[in-house]
Design a protein around this motif. Sequence first.
Motif, PDB file in Angstrom:
ATOM      1  N   ILE A 161       0.873  -1.303  -0.011  1.00 24.34           N
ATOM      2  CA  ILE A 161      -0.094   0.013  -0.036  1.00 24.34           C
ATOM      3  C   ILE A 161       0.890   1.161  -0.010  1.00 24.34           C
ATOM      4  N   LEU A 162       0.798   2.132  -1.119  1.00 23.70           N
ATOM      5  CA  LEU A 162       1.650   3.270  -1.049  1.00 23.70           C
ATOM      6  C   LEU A 162       0.750   4.548  -1.247  1.00 23.70           C
ATOM      7  N   ASP A 163       1.337   5.427  -1.073  1.00 33.27           N
ATOM      8  CA  ASP A 163       1.140   6.970  -1.534  1.00 33.27           C
ATOM      9  C   ASP A 163       1.823   7.321  -2.950  1.00 33.27           C
ATOM     10  N   LEU A 164       1.460   8.346  -3.472  1.00 29.22           N
ATOM     11  CA  LEU A 164       2.197   8.748  -4.567  1.00 29.22           C
ATOM     12  C   LEU A 164       3.100   9.680  -4.695  1.00 29.22           C
ATOM     13  N   ASN A 165       2.825  10.729  -3.713  1.00 32.64           N
ATOM     14  CA  ASN A 165       3.603  11.900  -3.483  1.00 32.64           C
ATOM     15  C   ASN A 165       4.500  11.984  -2.074  1.00 32.64           C
ATOM     16  N   MET A 166       5.770  11.498  -2.524  1.00 30.62           N
ATOM     17  CA  MET A 166       6.651  11.069  -1.462  1.00 30.62           C
ATOM     18  C   MET A 166       8.220  11.532  -2.030  1.00 30.62           C
ATOM     19  N   PRO A 167       8.916  11.608  -0.741  1.00 31.43           N
ATOM     20  CA  PRO A 167      10.502  12.205  -1.326  1.00 31.43           C
ATOM     21  C   PRO A 167      10.935  11.327  -2.076  1.00 31.43           C
ATOM     22  N   GLY A 168      12.126  11.774  -2.690  1.00 31.72           N
ATOM     23  CA  GLY A 168      12.848  10.472  -3.725  1.00 31.72           C
ATOM     24  C   GLY A 168      12.254  10.239  -4.799  1.00 31.72           C
ATOM     25  N   ILE A 169      12.213   8.944  -5.277  1.00 35.83           N
ATOM     26  CA  ILE A 169      11.719   8.598  -6.557  1.00 35.83           C
ATOM     27  C   ILE A 169      10.330   8.491  -6.783  1.00 35.83           C
ATOM     28  N   GLY A 170       9.348   8.709  -5.483  1.00 35.46           N
ATOM     29  CA  GLY A 170       7.792   8.978  -5.749  1.00 35.46           C
ATOM     30  C   GLY A 170       7.118   7.654  -5.783  1.00 35.46           C
ATOM     31  N   GLY A 171       5.931   7.845  -6.061  1.00 40.17           N
ATOM     32  CA  GLY A 171       5.118   6.382  -5.732  1.00 40.17           C
ATOM     33  C   GLY A 171       5.100   5.679  -7.297  1.00 40.17           C
ATOM     34  N   LEU A 172       4.855   6.624  -8.394  1.00 39.90           N
ATOM     35  CA  LEU A 172       4.822   5.953  -9.524  1.00 39.90           C
ATOM     36  C   LEU A 172       5.901   5.202 -10.006  1.00 39.90           C
ATOM     37  N   GLU A 173       7.384   5.655  -9.569  1.00 37.94           N
ATOM     38  CA  GLU A 173       8.354   4.929 -10.093  1.00 37.94           C
ATOM     39  C   GLU A 173       8.524   3.845  -9.035  1.00 37.94           C
ATOM     40  N   THR A 174       8.318   3.874  -7.809  1.00 37.07           N
ATOM     41  CA  THR A 174       8.163   2.965  -7.032  1.00 37.07           C
ATOM     42  C   THR A 174       7.429   1.658  -7.260  1.00 37.07           C
ATOM     43  N   ILE A 175       6.331   1.905  -7.961  1.00 35.48           N
ATOM     44  CA  ILE A 175       5.524   0.845  -8.492  1.00 35.48           C
ATOM     45  C   ILE A 175       6.207   0.202  -9.745  1.00 35.48           C
ATOM     46  N   ARG A 176       6.829   1.111 -10.673  1.00 35.10           N
ATOM     47  CA  ARG A 176       7.438   0.531 -11.646  1.00 35.10           C
ATOM     48  C   ARG A 176       8.511  -0.464 -11.123  1.00 35.10           C
ATOM     49  N   ARG A 177       9.299  -0.104 -10.310  1.00 32.83           N
ATOM     50  CA  ARG A 177      10.287  -0.784  -9.584  1.00 32.83           C
ATOM     51  C   ARG A 177       9.932  -2.142  -9.270  1.00 32.83           C
ATOM     52  N   ILE A 178       8.992  -2.029  -8.394  1.00 30.35           N
ATOM     53  CA  ILE A 178       8.414  -3.359  -7.779  1.00 30.35           C
ATOM     54  C   ILE A 178       7.903  -4.187  -8.822  1.00 30.35           C
ATOM     55  N   ARG A 179       7.215  -3.773  -9.937  1.00 29.33           N
ATOM     56  CA  ARG A 179       6.616  -4.630 -10.834  1.00 29.33           C
ATOM     57  C   ARG A 179       7.694  -5.081 -11.805  1.00 29.33           C
ATOM     58  N   ALA A 180       8.669  -4.354 -11.729  1.00 30.20           N
ATOM     59  CA  ALA A 180       9.901  -4.825 -12.651  1.00 30.20           C
ATOM     60  C   ALA A 180      10.698  -6.295 -11.871  1.00 30.20           C
ATOM     61  N   LYS A 181      10.512  -6.058 -10.822  1.00 27.70           N
ATOM     62  CA  LYS A 181      11.081  -7.013  -9.779  1.00 27.70           C
ATOM     63  C   LYS A 181      10.175  -8.333  -9.814  1.00 27.70           C
ATOM     64  N   ASN A 182       8.992  -8.036  -9.758  1.00 25.21           N
ATOM     65  CA  ASN A 182       7.917  -9.206  -9.517  1.00 25.21           C
ATOM     66  C   ASN A 182       6.682  -8.469 -10.172  1.00 25.21           C
ATOM     67  N   PRO A 183       6.297  -9.001 -11.558  1.00 22.32           N
ATOM     68  CA  PRO A 183       5.392  -8.772 -12.273  1.00 22.32           C
ATOM     69  C   PRO A 183       4.034  -8.905 -11.881  1.00 22.32           C
ATOM     70  N   ALA A 184       3.791 -10.057 -10.607  1.00 20.20           N
ATOM     71  CA  ALA A 184       2.706 -10.193 -10.004  1.00 20.20           C
ATOM     72  C   ALA A 184       2.395  -9.472  -8.898  1.00 20.20           C
ATOM     73  N   ALA A 185       3.178  -8.744  -8.318  1.00 15.41           N
ATOM     74  CA  ALA A 185       3.201  -7.749  -7.294  1.00 15.41           C
ATOM     75  C   ALA A 185       1.616  -7.109  -7.300  1.00 15.41           C
ATOM     76  N   ARG A 186       1.174  -7.175  -6.213  1.00 14.30           N
ATOM     77  CA  ARG A 186      -0.149  -6.554  -5.873  1.00 14.30           C
ATOM     78  C   ARG A 186      -0.080  -5.132  -5.381  1.00 14.30           C
ATOM     79  N   ILE A 187      -0.363  -4.156  -5.756  1.00 15.07           N
ATOM     80  CA  ILE A 187      -0.006  -2.731  -5.087  1.00 15.07           C
ATOM     81  C   ILE A 187      -1.404  -1.787  -5.225  1.00 15.07           C
ATOM     82  N   LEU A 188      -1.578  -1.372  -3.893  1.00 15.09           N
ATOM     83  CA  LEU A 188      -2.817  -0.610  -3.683  1.00 15.09           C
ATOM     84  C   LEU A 188      -2.432   0.683  -3.582  1.00 15.09           C
ATOM     85  N   VAL A 189      -2.686   1.793  -4.316  1.00 14.69           N
ATOM     86  CA  VAL A 189      -2.294   3.244  -4.179  1.00 14.69           C
ATOM     87  C   VAL A 189      -3.450   3.890  -3.400  1.00 14.69           C
ATOM     88  N   PHE A 190      -3.019   4.436  -2.150  1.00  9.42           N
ATOM     89  CA  PHE A 190      -4.150   5.411  -1.760  1.00  9.42           C
ATOM     90  C   PHE A 190      -3.512   6.914  -1.373  1.00  9.42           C
TER      91      PHE A 190
END
Length: 214
Positions: free
Chosen positions: A54-83
């Motif tokens: 579970i993650l927010d989008l507006n964060m310091p550093g790489i931000g939420g969208l890039e975090t999502i992309r990195r996690i999905r690149a590591k695990n294409p089946a990752a389940r990610i909920l944005v709030f």
Amino acid sequence: MKPITILLIDDHPVVRTGYRRLLESTPNMCIVAEADNGETGYQLYQEHQPDVTILDLNMPGIGGLETIRRIRAKNPAARILVFSMLKNATVAQSSLKAGATGFISKQSGMGEMIQAVRQVNSGKIYIESELASALAINATRKETSENPLDTLTKREFQIFKLLAEGHSCAQIAEILTISSKTVGVHQLNLMRKLDLQNTAQLIRLAMNHNVIQA
């Protein structure tokens, strides 16, 4: 029954505390780790391999969208909920495009958070009902719009023009008398609406539509 393991990523401690209490008081849910930025969140994802992130989008550093992309690149089946604080169909669409499997706003009720976690964990996509309807409307508008800049709000267009003219986010914040974080949110929205990857593409689009001169 095996509990749903959850990684919580948000840069606001009070928000994390509130959602941790909610989730850990729910049967069969367990917070395995927390992070206050995307880089740490990505590292903790690799370490704990949670069922749901579970993650927010507006964060310091790489931000939420890039975090999502990195996690999905590591695990294409990752389940990610944005709030997100932004109850915005375009932001929801950007999140799904990046690889999220769910989106709810922070204005949604506690029950909806629990429902979203369970549905995302089951492998389904969950979108807050009001936003799901707006996504469908936006898709129709995009198909019928001749000028992609017509999809921008007045404020987004102002920021688009200033970015194309070479102003930094800090300079734009000063010009428009708003915070740099607000400028960043608008920039994120307009880049996703226009399907732009970088400033060079933004400038080229601005020139093509005579927003700025070559």
